[in-house]
Design an enzyme around this catalytic site. Sequence first.
Site, PDB file in Angstrom:
ATOM      1  CE  LYS A 205      -3.264   2.957   0.809  1.00  0.00           C
ATOM      2  NZ  LYS A 205      -4.470   3.199   0.065  1.00  0.00           N
ATOM      3  CB  CYS A 259      -3.944   8.694  -0.132  1.00  0.00           C
ATOM      4  SG  CYS A 259      -5.661   8.491   0.322  1.00  0.00           S
TER       5      CYS A 259
END
Length: 431
Positions: A205, A259
Amino acid sequence: MEFSKICVLGLGYIGLPTASTFATHGLQVVGVDINTKVLETLRSGELHIHEPGLRTLVNAALGSRNLTISDTPEAADAFIIAVPTPFDNDKHADLNAVKAAGRAIVPHLQPSNLVVLESTSPPRTTRDVLAPILEESGLKAGVDFLLAYSPERVLPGKILHELIENARVVGGIDQASTEAGRKLYQTFVRGEIVLSDATTAEMVKLMENTYRDVNIAVANEFAKLGERFEIDIWEAIEIANRHPRVAILQPGPGVGGHCIGVDPWFLVEAAPDVTHLVKTARQVNDSQPGHVVNLVKNALGAPSSLAKMKIAVLGLSYKANVDDLRESPAIEVAQLLVEAGAQVSAYEPYKLDAEIPGVRATTSIAEAVEDAELLLMLVKHKAFLELNPNELAEQTPARIAVDTVNGWPMHPWHAAGFKIYKLGVGNSNAN
Ligand code: SAJ
């Protein structure tokens, strides 16, 4: 193992769609949030977040009675943690919400339960931070209960589609946990479910978003080189990307959202001695709003101050065609312009009531540009790409436009009487 009842902790951008999707696929789901305002909003049939299709999905989930919402977890077959992991002012991951969620699960944890962490987290969080908290129950991770990490990887604006269709990585702290995670997500995931271990899944991720950040950083440096060498970097990138092994992303006013501008710092914090490139890329992207202000000054003939200059800012969201203003570089540009003394009006079609100190929010393009001296496009919203420069020329006295996202083709804008300055393009092309 069979899953008939699960608890999802955190009903935000990821937790709410995930809980609702499990519910519409037949599981009993308890959606848990500690924020009473969120619970009240959901109970009154409203949503606290905006995402295409989400309202219909949540209504279906609540209507089926498979989804209930609560402020505390309860006994279940599996627990999914989808709480925020922001970073603090020192760029360190704030894991307090993950820890609190773990502690909230402890009284309800039973032998053979599965716990999955979905929140983006620094490497080894599942093993070194979450497992010890859950073991305060007296049960041992990997022996008495199952524990895995499976990151969400959905794109805001396309969450409902990507949740189901994207490939999904599941990494357990042991083989049995990995297998259990696969079984759980098979409930609705149609993309490939790739099995790995917990720390690899955490890294996957972080690597995805870091890779994107570094790629955007190099595009932003290329843009500065385009300006220096009097070429059009957008054209150069387009040509370079025809090479079968090159895929350069787009330059712009900076990297926003919650993010890509955050996750690389988790790697820098975890291993500062081996992440120089990752850190530099962050700094390059963070410097873009300041660069845009320099472009504006340059377009106005490089005045020493922007005092009283009337600037119409088009777009405030962190990226095109969304209403999300979190960590938006466009807002930072607007604030820097205000600090430099400019009179800034702004039009954000997806959030007409956006409140930014010192900035005049407007509800139409016409209102934003009516007395402007310079138009500044910061977000590539569809509505801005479709602007007719001839019509705009009648609505504004401005004849200078700065385009930071390559949204306006030079020729028609020149023909309508505008000088166009583009990020990544040498000045000699402005007329
Ligand atoms: N941006 C550029 N140039 C580009 C692409 C993006 O400057 O070529 C900017 C955007 O304008 C925006 C920022 O980067 O300000 C981030 O936008 P984005 O569309 O790249 O990503 P997010 O933050 O909306 O979602 C990302 C996605 N990650 C990847 O594509 C690798 C998504 O799949 C993740 O789930 C999400 O982060 C997340 O939650 O981590």
